[in-house]
Design an enzyme around this catalytic site. Sequence first.
Site, PDB file in Angstrom:
ATOM      1  N   HIS A 194     -28.492  -6.991  -9.308  1.00 33.56           N
ATOM      2  CA  HIS A 194     -27.962  -6.471  -8.049  1.00 33.56           C
ATOM      3  C   HIS A 194     -28.290  -7.419  -6.892  1.00 33.56           C
ATOM      4  O   HIS A 194     -27.460  -7.637  -6.003  1.00 33.56           O
ATOM      5  CB  HIS A 194     -28.544  -5.084  -7.769  1.00 33.56           C
ATOM      6  CG  HIS A 194     -27.896  -3.987  -8.543  1.00 33.56           C
ATOM      7  ND1 HIS A 194     -28.036  -3.847  -9.908  1.00 33.56           N
ATOM      8  CD2 HIS A 194     -27.096  -2.956  -8.140  1.00 33.56           C
ATOM      9  CE1 HIS A 194     -27.368  -2.781 -10.313  1.00 33.56           C
ATOM     10  NE2 HIS A 194     -26.780  -2.219  -9.275  1.00 33.56           N
ATOM     11  N   HIS A 236     -37.015  -2.663 -10.257  1.00 30.77           N
ATOM     12  CA  HIS A 236     -37.473  -4.043 -10.348  1.00 30.77           C
ATOM     13  C   HIS A 236     -38.802  -4.212  -9.626  1.00 30.77           C
ATOM     14  O   HIS A 236     -39.174  -3.404  -8.763  1.00 30.77           O
ATOM     15  CB  HIS A 236     -36.454  -5.004  -9.731  1.00 30.77           C
ATOM     16  CG  HIS A 236     -35.172  -5.095 -10.478  1.00 30.77           C
ATOM     17  ND1 HIS A 236     -35.012  -5.888 -11.599  1.00 30.77           N
ATOM     18  CD2 HIS A 236     -33.972  -4.489 -10.273  1.00 30.77           C
ATOM     19  CE1 HIS A 236     -33.784  -5.769 -12.047  1.00 30.77           C
ATOM     20  NE2 HIS A 236     -33.129  -4.921 -11.264  1.00 30.77           N
TER      21      HIS A 236
END
Length: 257
Positions: free
Chosen positions: A177, A219
């Site tokens: 992303h 993440h």
Amino acid sequence: MPSPRSSRERRAGSSSRLEFLSLVSQRSPGPPDSPSRRKESGSSAAAPLPEEDCMKLNPSFLGIALSSLLAIDLWASKRLGVCAGEGSAWGSARPLMKVIEVSGHGIPWLLGTFYGLCQSDSSAAREVLLNLLFALLLDLVLVAVVKGLVKRRRPTHNKMDMFVTISVDKYSFPSGHATRAALVCRFVLHHLVLAVPLRVLVVLWALIVGVSRVMLGRHNVTDVLFGLLLGYALYSVVEYCWLSPLSAPALFALWSH
């Protein structure tokens, strides 16, 4: 009664045999000492440490720095994962973070770019959209390769309820992303004429997408930072390999029909 000469000969023979045995015992390798025998003989030399043990006892400065950076990364990621679950500190904002997650996902961008390419009747617009499609595909391939090579697991506090995942999405480094957000942001700023407020919104969107990955627990911080840098650099590759009617006439002929 034995004579003095015979006794002297016997002593000389025994001493010579003892001397011979001592020389043989010094030259011939004996069986390896057992741990109990090494404990009993205090004068025996200590066995050398294996090389990996020596490295653990004497770590390099680089190893210490990397271990410290990893520990800080994991600690900060855990602290910033405030939307990782419904019971987290900012769990009520989790639905909003998931909407932002979808806005940076590859599938909406690929489908939207493909649809615009099919509906466009301008050659200039087709050129921009075709290169955007090329950039998105290149980003997907590159991120998948790096994830497969590094194989860093996602944070332990992450919930695997992500929007449309594939096999390599179980790995964390780098953030796809974040790479896509940085790539699209730079692409849009260079090829679309936007007012200043809209340009600011595009930059804020890219940053918010990166921050949301850590807040959702998807993440670690370093995954997002590296992803942003990778996406920013990837745009330079797209510019270098820019597709035009001169460099790729077959593609443009296909889309013109």
